[in-house]
Structure formats: C-alpha cells, structure tokens
Motif scaffolding. Structure first.
Motif, mmCIF file in Angstrom:
data_model
loop_
_atom_site.group_PDB
_atom_site.id
_atom_site.type_symbol
_atom_site.label_atom_id
_atom_site.label_comp_id
_atom_site.label_asym_id
_atom_site.label_seq_id
_atom_site.Cartn_x
_atom_site.Cartn_y
_atom_site.Cartn_z
ATOM 1 N N MET A 84 0.825 -1.200 0.000
ATOM 2 C CA MET A 84 0.000 0.000 0.000
ATOM 3 C C MET A 84 0.866 1.259 0.000
ATOM 4 S SD MET A 84 -3.085 -1.167 2.551
ATOM 5 C CE MET A 84 -3.957 0.400 2.466
ATOM 6 N N LYS A 85 1.914 1.242 0.793
ATOM 7 C CA LYS A 85 2.824 2.391 0.867
ATOM 8 C C LYS A 85 3.429 2.658 -0.511
ATOM 9 C CE LYS A 85 7.194 3.360 3.203
ATOM 10 N NZ LYS A 85 8.114 2.870 4.233
ATOM 11 N N ALA A 86 3.896 1.607 -1.186
ATOM 12 C CA ALA A 86 4.483 1.765 -2.518
ATOM 13 C C ALA A 86 3.424 2.217 -3.521
ATOM 14 C CB ALA A 86 5.120 0.452 -2.966
ATOM 15 N N PHE A 87 2.231 1.680 -3.393
ATOM 16 C CA PHE A 87 1.139 2.061 -4.292
ATOM 17 C C PHE A 87 0.814 3.542 -4.144
ATOM 18 C CE2 PHE A 87 -3.258 2.540 -5.611
ATOM 19 C CZ PHE A 87 -3.292 1.826 -6.795
ATOM 20 N N PHE A 88 0.728 4.003 -2.896
ATOM 21 C CA PHE A 88 0.437 5.419 -2.657
ATOM 22 C C PHE A 88 1.556 6.313 -3.185
ATOM 23 C CE2 PHE A 88 -2.361 3.842 0.936
ATOM 24 C CZ PHE A 88 -3.541 4.101 0.252
ATOM 25 N N LYS A 89 2.790 5.854 -3.093
ATOM 26 C CA LYS A 89 3.910 6.627 -3.644
ATOM 27 C C LYS A 89 3.787 6.740 -5.162
ATOM 28 C CE LYS A 89 6.274 7.557 0.051
ATOM 29 N NZ LYS A 89 6.362 8.911 0.549
ATOM 30 N N LEU A 90 3.369 5.653 -5.817
ATOM 31 C CA LEU A 90 3.175 5.696 -7.271
ATOM 32 C C LEU A 90 2.038 6.642 -7.647
ATOM 33 C CD1 LEU A 90 3.626 1.921 -8.142
ATOM 34 C CD2 LEU A 90 5.163 3.797 -8.727
ATOM 35 N N VAL A 91 0.962 6.588 -6.875
ATOM 36 C CA VAL A 91 -0.167 7.495 -7.129
ATOM 37 C C VAL A 91 0.274 8.942 -6.925
ATOM 38 C CG1 VAL A 91 -2.431 8.229 -6.260
ATOM 39 C CG2 VAL A 91 -1.959 5.805 -6.601
#
Length: 103
Positions: A84-91
C-alpha cells in the motif's frame, strides 16, 4: 485477433483510479488503519523497493480485481502495508507528474 493480458497495464489502470481518489484494491479498514496512515508518508528504502516490486508482481499477474484483493488479503500485514505504501507513492508521483505546479 490476439488479445493478451498485460499485468503492467492493469496496475497502471489502478494507479490512475488512485489519482482520482478511488482505491478499489483496498478495504476501508486497511485505509483507516492508524499505522498505515503513518507509514503512507514515509520514504521507501532500497530493500523495501525490491520487496514491493515482488509484491506488485504477485498482485498484477491476476486479471480480476477480486483475485487481486484475495492476494492482498493473503499477505502478511507487513507486506500488505508495504504494498500500500508503494502504491500510494506511485499514485503521488503520477499526480505530481500531471500537476507540476504542486511540486
């Protein structure tokens, strides 16, 4: 006609949805977890980046959204929070690319 599944395209679509505020992969309880709210803004280390890449591959190889959710559900809490942390960084990166005035 040859129709092939491209995992990277499905993740791009989910990231695009994230830029508009929709996160269909994540249950509300995960989003509202105080630990996740804190981790969401922390920097990702090199080791975490490598692990997150593997987690993204696990999720993206499934076509259907429900299967992707099942993979996330089966992950350990630590792995899911990292994903989730990586996903939010991509977003966040995508939003900043689209709106350079926010930099």
């Amino acid at each position: 006609m040859d129709i092939t599944y491209r995992p990277e395209e499905s993740m791009k679509a989910l990231i695009h949805l994230g830029t508009t505020g929709h996160f269909p992969l994540f249950h509300d309880i995960w989003m509202n977890d105080p630990d996740m709210k804190e981790k969401r803004f922390q920097k990702i280390t090199g080791i975490e980046r490598a692990r997150a890449k593997k987690l993204f591959q696990q999720v993206s190889k499934h076509r259907q959204l429900e299967h992707k959710k099942t993979v996330l559900l089966s992950m350990s809490d630590e792995d899911r929070k990292l994903f989730m942390k990586a996903f939010f960084k991509l977003v966040e990166g995508k939003i900043l690319d689209q709106r350079p005035e926010l930099h």
